[in-house]
Design an enzyme around this catalytic site. Structure first.
Site, PDB file in Angstrom:
ATOM      1  N   HIS A 307       0.846  -1.195   0.000  1.00 15.95           N
ATOM      2  CA  HIS A 307       0.000   0.000   0.000  1.00 15.95           C
ATOM      3  C   HIS A 307       0.872   1.232   0.000  1.00 15.95           C
ATOM      4  CE1 HIS A 307      -3.190   2.781   1.046  1.00 15.95           C
ATOM      5  NE2 HIS A 307      -4.013   1.830   0.671  1.00 15.95           N
ATOM      6  N   ASP A 364      -8.059  -5.171  -0.076  1.00 20.39           N
ATOM      7  CA  ASP A 364      -8.583  -6.001  -1.165  1.00 20.39           C
ATOM      8  C   ASP A 364      -8.248  -7.478  -1.014  1.00 20.39           C
ATOM      9  OD1 ASP A 364      -9.754  -3.899  -2.610  1.00 20.39           O
ATOM     10  OD2 ASP A 364      -7.799  -3.283  -3.360  1.00 20.39           O
TER      11      ASP A 364
HETATM   12  N1  CMC Z   1       4.088  -7.685  -4.832  1.00 25.04           N
HETATM   13  C1  CMC Z   1       5.424  -7.695  -4.982  1.00 25.04           C
HETATM   14  N2  CMC Z   1       6.213  -6.611  -4.793  1.00 25.04           N
HETATM   15  C2  CMC Z   1       5.594  -5.480  -4.457  1.00 25.04           C
HETATM   16  C3  CMC Z   1       4.205  -5.394  -4.276  1.00 25.04           C
HETATM   17  C4  CMC Z   1       3.445  -6.558  -4.475  1.00 25.04           C
HETATM   18  N3  CMC Z   1       2.108  -6.532  -4.324  1.00 25.04           N
HETATM   19  N4  CMC Z   1       3.867  -4.125  -3.937  1.00 25.04           N
HETATM   20  C5  CMC Z   1       5.012  -3.425  -3.909  1.00 25.04           C
HETATM   21  N5  CMC Z   1       6.067  -4.252  -4.208  1.00 25.04           N
HETATM   22  C6  CMC Z   1       7.488  -3.884  -4.201  1.00 25.04           C
HETATM   23  C7  CMC Z   1       7.860  -3.082  -5.439  1.00 25.04           C
HETATM   24  O1  CMC Z   1       8.303  -3.915  -6.489  1.00 25.04           O
HETATM   25  C8  CMC Z   1       8.957  -2.191  -4.909  1.00 25.04           C
HETATM   26  O2  CMC Z   1      10.106  -2.973  -4.792  1.00 25.04           O
HETATM   27  P1  CMC Z   1      11.580  -2.329  -5.067  1.00 25.04           P
HETATM   28  O3  CMC Z   1      11.767  -1.307  -3.985  1.00 25.04           O
HETATM   29  O4  CMC Z   1      12.536  -3.474  -4.977  1.00 25.04           O
HETATM   30  O5  CMC Z   1      11.523  -1.738  -6.439  1.00 25.04           O
HETATM   31  C9  CMC Z   1       8.507  -1.881  -3.474  1.00 25.04           C
HETATM   32  O6  CMC Z   1       7.700  -3.002  -3.092  1.00 25.04           O
HETATM   33  C10 CMC Z   1       7.691  -0.596  -3.340  1.00 25.04           C
HETATM   34  O7  CMC Z   1       6.602  -0.663  -4.258  1.00 25.04           O
HETATM   35  P2  CMC Z   1       6.021   0.568  -5.087  1.00 25.04           P
HETATM   36  O8  CMC Z   1       5.337   0.037  -6.285  1.00 25.04           O
HETATM   37  O9  CMC Z   1       7.116   1.573  -5.271  1.00 25.04           O
HETATM   38  O10 CMC Z   1       4.996   1.157  -4.041  1.00 25.04           O
HETATM   39  P3  CMC Z   1       3.787   2.133  -4.359  1.00 25.04           P
HETATM   40  O11 CMC Z   1       3.490   2.822  -3.099  1.00 25.04           O
HETATM   41  O12 CMC Z   1       4.108   2.962  -5.561  1.00 25.04           O
HETATM   42  O13 CMC Z   1       2.598   1.127  -4.780  1.00 25.04           O
HETATM   43  C11 CMC Z   1       0.758  -0.358  -4.654  1.00 25.04           C
HETATM   44  C12 CMC Z   1       1.594   0.721  -3.930  1.00 25.04           C
HETATM   45  C13 CMC Z   1      -0.492  -0.614  -3.842  1.00 25.04           C
HETATM   46  C14 CMC Z   1       0.355   0.163  -6.028  1.00 25.04           C
HETATM   47  C15 CMC Z   1       1.626  -1.647  -4.777  1.00 25.04           C
HETATM   48  O14 CMC Z   1       1.961  -2.126  -3.491  1.00 25.04           O
HETATM   49  C16 CMC Z   1       0.910  -2.737  -5.594  1.00 25.04           C
HETATM   50  O15 CMC Z   1       1.028  -2.751  -6.812  1.00 25.04           O
HETATM   51  N6  CMC Z   1       0.165  -3.665  -4.911  1.00 25.04           N
HETATM   52  C17 CMC Z   1      -0.605  -4.670  -5.625  1.00 25.04           C
HETATM   53  C18 CMC Z   1      -1.937  -4.060  -6.085  1.00 25.04           C
HETATM   54  C19 CMC Z   1      -2.898  -3.854  -4.953  1.00 25.04           C
HETATM   55  O16 CMC Z   1      -3.111  -4.719  -4.121  1.00 25.04           O
HETATM   56  N7  CMC Z   1      -3.544  -2.685  -4.950  1.00 25.04           N
HETATM   57  C20 CMC Z   1      -4.582  -2.325  -3.965  1.00 25.04           C
HETATM   58  C21 CMC Z   1      -4.097  -1.256  -3.038  1.00 25.04           C
HETATM   59  S1  CMC Z   1      -5.145  -1.065  -1.594  1.00 25.04           S
HETATM   60  C22 CMC Z   1      -6.677  -0.563  -2.141  1.00 25.04           C
HETATM   61  C23 CMC Z   1      -6.735   0.614  -3.031  1.00 25.04           C
HETATM   62  O17 CMC Z   1      -5.877   1.472  -3.094  1.00 25.04           O
HETATM   63  O18 CMC Z   1      -7.728   0.695  -3.723  1.00 25.04           O
END
Ligand code: CMC
Length: 428
Positions: A307, A364
């Protein structure tokens, strides 16, 4: 606390006032930065940017705290119901019994949609994703209520549009499902409460008596409450940004629905279910999928994990996980996907990759298990999220308007070509 921060730029000192919220959140006010210095700030994904001051929802991602208008989400999920929470978010305080009865009555008596809205459904191919239908039909309400387009409408007119939207979203949502499977549409029933009426419109058939199950009604209330607001997330920021151009409530919320649909946002609940099904079909080896998520050469992510703001357990996920257990028990359902979800959670939470990055299950992750148990088809999961988020979108749109916030218009750092002369096509 410092009253201002000092920025030294090109040998000149600029004072940036410090703003502090009621929960001690601190910000530098850079409102005059460009005028004073010619510089702008760059913050891709708005990771460090406060877009507004807001009195609606407080979230502390480090501590795993979420409160609507000061009330802890745990108490609201346990003791309140969706319409009461909607009232709280939109009008700012918990309603008295008389206020709540009036609000519920107004919503109940606005659930019918214009018959011409019904005809719009006929234009969609069967199998159309219900989120696309939802956003189109919410926007179509501008055509039926053109006064909603007037930026100078009275507060009474705005309130009527708010009531209409909360009332009609459940009819449109249920009809989008009925339409997608080719079943006859059910008209709303005024003798039912909000959640029961939605379930009736979703599941009743003209040929059978439909029994409303209180366990399902209570689970739905809880899920909608948990989704009702989440401060300046992607879809809410979209609603505020669109609304800041003085766009109508219906147009702004319709845009929010599209933002929510994305798989990185609300669309993740559908993706989680599809992922759990894929793991099951693949033999149920959860470690294999955790490894896939960690592999930087594989674009797969564990959906329902991570998140932007929670670097601790998402408090909503904690409540939903318990609710999923309770609902399955109460309904006598043994869902093998719940076991896979629990194993996956365990494997991820003990894995160095997820621990280091503070990736926990989010809202989710378990919600789909409950939706599935109460019979909601997978493609409707994000629609349910949108129904839940609606009071939050409305509250934030209303707050933005009442505070007379300026039109949202970010700056950029241009990285393209310098000026060059046009070259005729025969000379390229
Ligand atoms: N699985 C594997 N690795 C992950 C995941 C995941 N679900 N989420 C983040 N990471 C890793 C990412 O690869 C990065 O690694 P590194 O530092 O080595 O490059 C690190 O964790 C930070 O991730 P980020 O993408 O920079 O973080 P963000 O804050 O930009 O993204 C997020 C947040 C929610 C988009 C992301 O965690 C994600 O894609 N999660 C899966 C989709 C999901 O479940 N979304 C629902 C969010 S909650 C409800 C809502 O918002 O509606």
């Amino acid at each position: 606390m410092a009253e201002s921060a000092e920025l030294i730029l090109d040998g000149k000192s600029i004072s940036l006032p410090v703003i502090e919220g009621t929960e001690n959140e601190k910000a530098f006010d850079i409102g005059k930065l460009r005028d004073q210095t010619g510089y702008v700030t760059l913050d891709s994904g708005y990771k460090n940017t406060g877009a507004t001051k807001s009195a609606i929802t407080f979230l502390d991602g480090e501590e795993g705290i979420l409160r609507y208008r000061g009330y802890p989400i745990e108490q609201l999920a346990e003791r309140s119901n969706f319409l009461e929470v909607a009232y709280l978010l939109i009008y700012g305080s918990l309603p008295t019994q008389t206020e709540l009865d009036k609000f519920a009555h107004q919503i109940t008596t606005h659930t019918l949609v214009h018959e011409d809205v019904r005809k719009i459904f006929d234009g969609f191919p069967s199998g159309a994703h219900p989120m696309g239908i939802l956003s189109s039909l919410i926007c179509s309400l501008t055509a039926f209520y053109p006064k909603s387009l007037d930026p100078n409408q009275s507060p009474e007119e705005t309130n009527l549009n708010i009531i209409r939207l909360i009332a009609k979203i459940s009819t449109i949502a249920a009809w989008s499902y009925k339409n997608s499977v080719g079943h006859p549409l059910n008209y709303p029933r005024n003798d039912l409460d909000y959640c029961s009426n939605f379930l009736y419109m979703m599941f009743a058939f003209p040929t059978e008596k439909y029994e409303i199950n209180p366990v399902v009604v209570s689970a739905l209330n809880k899920l909608l409450i948990l989704h009702a607001d989440h401060e300046q997330n992607c879809s809410t920021s979209t609603v505020r940004l669109v609304g800041s151009a003085n766009a109508s409530l219906y147009g702004s919320v319709s845009a929010g629905v599209n933002a929510l649909w994305g798989p990185l946002h609300g669309g993740a609940n559908q993706e989680v279910m599809e992922m759990l099904e894929a793991i099951q079909q693949d033999g149920g080896n959860t470690q294999k999928w955790v490894d896939k998520a960690k592999d930087k050469n594989d674009s797969f992510r564990l959906m329902g994990f991570g998140h932007r703001v929670y670097k601790n357990f998402d408090p909503r996920a904690k409540i939903i996980k318990k609710a999923a257990d309770d609902v399955l028990k109460a309904l006598g359902i043994d869902d093998p996907l719940l076991k896979i979800a629990q194993e996956l959670e365990q494997a991820a939470l003990t894995d160095q990759y997820f621990v280091e990055r503070k990736l926990y299950p989010n809202v989710d992750f378990y919600s789909g298990i409950i939706y599935r148990a109460i019979g909601i088809p997978t493609e409707m999961f994000t629609v349910l999220f949108a129904m839940g988020r609606l009071p939050g979108w409305i509250a934030q749109w209303k707050e933005m308007r009442e505070n007379k916030e300026p039109i949202g218009r970010p700056r950029q750092i241009y990285t393209g070509e310098l000026e060059r002369d046009y070259v005729g096509i025969d000379q390229r």
